[in-house]
Design a protein around this motif. Structure first.
Motif, PDB file in Angstrom:
ATOM      1  N   ALA A  18      -1.846   5.296   8.716  1.00 31.28           N
ATOM      2  CA  ALA A  18      -2.302   6.670   8.491  1.00 31.28           C
ATOM      3  C   ALA A  18      -1.505   7.320   7.364  1.00 31.28           C
ATOM      4  CB  ALA A  18      -2.167   7.489   9.774  1.00 31.28           C
ATOM      5  N   ALA A  19      -0.194   7.057   7.326  1.00 31.44           N
ATOM      6  CA  ALA A  19       0.644   7.597   6.258  1.00 31.44           C
ATOM      7  C   ALA A  19       0.243   7.019   4.911  1.00 31.44           C
ATOM      8  CB  ALA A  19       2.113   7.300   6.549  1.00 31.44           C
ATOM      9  N   ALA A  20       0.003   5.710   4.847  1.00 28.85           N
ATOM     10  CA  ALA A  20      -0.363   5.060   3.591  1.00 28.85           C
ATOM     11  C   ALA A  20      -1.693   5.590   3.057  1.00 28.85           C
ATOM     12  CB  ALA A  20      -0.440   3.548   3.808  1.00 28.85           C
ATOM     13  N   VAL A  21      -2.680   5.716   3.941  1.00 27.54           N
ATOM     14  CA  VAL A  21      -3.986   6.230   3.526  1.00 27.54           C
ATOM     15  C   VAL A  21      -3.852   7.658   3.013  1.00 27.54           C
ATOM     16  CG1 VAL A  21      -6.233   6.982   4.410  1.00 27.54           C
ATOM     17  CG2 VAL A  21      -5.364   4.716   4.987  1.00 27.54           C
ATOM     18  N   THR A  22      -3.124   8.488   3.742  1.00 25.94           N
ATOM     19  CA  THR A  22      -2.969   9.889   3.350  1.00 25.94           C
ATOM     20  C   THR A  22      -2.297  10.024   1.994  1.00 25.94           C
ATOM     21  OG1 THR A  22      -2.818  10.548   5.680  1.00 25.94           O
ATOM     22  CG2 THR A  22      -1.981  12.106   4.039  1.00 25.94           C
ATOM     23  N   ALA A  23      -1.228   9.264   1.780  1.00 27.29           N
ATOM     24  CA  ALA A  23      -0.521   9.332   0.496  1.00 27.29           C
ATOM     25  C   ALA A  23      -1.400   8.832  -0.642  1.00 27.29           C
ATOM     26  CB  ALA A  23       0.767   8.529   0.576  1.00 27.29           C
ATOM     27  N   ALA A  24      -2.130   7.739  -0.411  1.00 25.94           N
ATOM     28  CA  ALA A  24      -2.988   7.183  -1.458  1.00 25.94           C
ATOM     29  C   ALA A  24      -4.135   8.131  -1.785  1.00 25.94           C
ATOM     30  CB  ALA A  24      -3.518   5.821  -1.021  1.00 25.94           C
ATOM     31  N   GLU A  25      -4.707   8.777  -0.781  1.00 22.55           N
ATOM     32  CA  GLU A  25      -5.794   9.724  -1.023  1.00 22.55           C
ATOM     33  C   GLU A  25      -5.344  10.898  -1.886  1.00 22.55           C
ATOM     34  OE1 GLU A  25      -8.737   9.176   2.850  1.00 22.55           O
ATOM     35  OE2 GLU A  25      -7.124  10.669   2.941  1.00 22.55           O
ATOM     36  N   ARG A  26      -4.050  11.179  -1.879  1.00 23.88           N
ATOM     37  CA  ARG A  26      -3.511  12.253  -2.706  1.00 23.88           C
ATOM     38  C   ARG A  26      -3.063  11.772  -4.081  1.00 23.88           C
ATOM     39  NH1 ARG A  26      -3.789  13.865   2.141  1.00 23.88           N
ATOM     40  NH2 ARG A  26      -3.618  16.043   2.793  1.00 23.88           N
TER      41      ARG A  26
END
Length: 390
Positions: A18-26
């Motif tokens: 979840a952290a990786a997806v959130t950071a990448a989406e930003r």
């Protein structure tokens, strides 16, 4: 990627993904390091013939992570318990199985205007409303979302939320088809499409803080070792897990809830037949045990529930596995504390924490998702700011 600030995520469980997806989406570059050969962390699922999980694998549909997964097309396929199976829930009380819980337990669930206090234990608070016996029964029923041997000793507000979510009608629980594993794999695939690099079989020690912000998404004891911070501790449960494969029989119950002591037996193939071979059922017993009790004590209690709810189960058994889950079943809030009193997500100096025992709201896996999303957002902001400054 190493020449410019990027986000490093340690751990590819639900929180780390979840952290990786959130950071990448930003827009931040992200590298995930997972010590095991596969992603998932505690959300791994054993392979055939029985697809067992490390504990239950339910997602509550009113939780924020449910919407988060759905928005990204990661939720499906999802299983719902058929109504006919829900009618096969039984309650163990005073040595026998009953079709309905005591009325006092139901009154605690439906009294929406009665807000439980944070600074009082659940048993004391609930006893004042429905009496000690009903308060104990309610606390023991809520143990399905607590994994603690004495739920009544926890914060009344904390237990009340879990009691209401677990007893909601219609049920909130939804089940990823195939268990946690396929969900974690979908999250990992989505992360890779965003450009996230996931390295399995990769242990990180020390943390690469000179390369950019770091999200530590491991179990709390492992995080304490990595960060050299002995203050990273939390209260969690100690639970015996008993997985059974049985030859299926018509009329088998969906679940047995022990109201005399914390305990739960669930037939997970009631909602997801893919978890077992054709003609077989997969059951899991969850029995919280006290510090002085042994795994054998918990197994014996699970077997007594099985004797009542699934007569002849021994002769039908085709698979059996026992485990003791110690300090790995999520956060617990004692009287006078809330989720805000747990270890903070932001540890300072570009280090962030995610997992099911940190300062984030929610029930069970919701804490992992909520903390992962926040850690990923904060880490991305820091990485992008550093790149701009450079």
């Amino acid at each position: 990627m190493s020449s410019t600030p990027h986000v490093t995520v340690v751990g590819a469980g639900l929180a780390g993904l979840a952290a990786a997806v959130t950071a990448a989406e930003r827009g931040a570059p992200v590298v995930v390091h997972e010590a095991h050969r596969t992603v998932g962390g505690r959300a791994r699922t054993a392979q055939v013939p029985y697809r067992t999980n490390d504990g239950p694998h339910a997602l509550y549909r009113k939780g924020p992570h449910f919407a988060w997964l759905k928005e990204r097309g990661l939720l499906e396929p999802i299983a719902v318990l058929p109504l006919k199976e829900g009618a096969r829930l039984r309650f163990h009380r005073k040595g026998s199985l009953r079709r309905t819980p005591p009325p006092g337990l139901l009154r605690l669930v439906v009294r929406r205007a009665e807000r439980a206090p944070v600074d009082q234990d659940f048993h004391t608070w609930a006893s004042g409303l429905v009496g000690p016996a009903n308060a104990r029964a309610a606390a023991h029923f809520a143990a399905v979302a607590l994994f603690h041997h004495d739920p009544g000793a926890l914060s009344a507000a904390f237990v009340q939320e879990r009691l209401r979510r677990a007893a909601a009608v219609p049920p909130e629980a939804r089940y990823p088809v195939g268990g946690w594993g396929p969900l974690a794999e979908r999250m990992a695939a989505y992360a890779r499409r965003l450009g996230v690099r996931i390295e399995t079989g990769s242990r990180v020690d020390p943390l690469p803080v000179d390369e950019g912000p770091v999200v530590v998404a491991t179990a709390l004891p492992a995080a304490a070792r990595l960060l050299g911070d002995a203050s990273l501790t939390g209260v969690s449960g100690r639970t015996v897990l008993l997985d059974l494969g049985l030859r299926a029989e018509r009329g088998d119950l969906f679940a047995v809830s022990d109201l005399d002591a914390p305990g739960w037996i669930e037939r997970f193939t009631a909602q997801d037949p893919a978890l077992a071979p054709r003609g077989a059922s997969l059951l899991q017993g969850q029995v919280p045990i006290a510090p002085h009790e042994s795994k054998a004590d918990g197994v014996a209690r699970a077997e007594r529930l099985l004797d009542l709810g699934f007569p002849g189960w021994r002769e039908r058994t085709t698979h059996r596995a026992e485990a003791l889950s110690d300090g790995r079943t999520g956060a617990l809030d004692l009287p006078g504390t809330t989720w805000r009193d747990r270890p903070a997500v932001d540890r300072g100096d570009g280090v962030f924490l995610a997992g099911d025992q940190v300062a984030a709201p929610g029930v069970l896996s919701e804490v992992s998702f909520a903390s992962g999303v926040r850690a990923g957002r904060l880490a991305a902001e820091r990485a992008l700011a550093a790149r701009t400054a450079a």
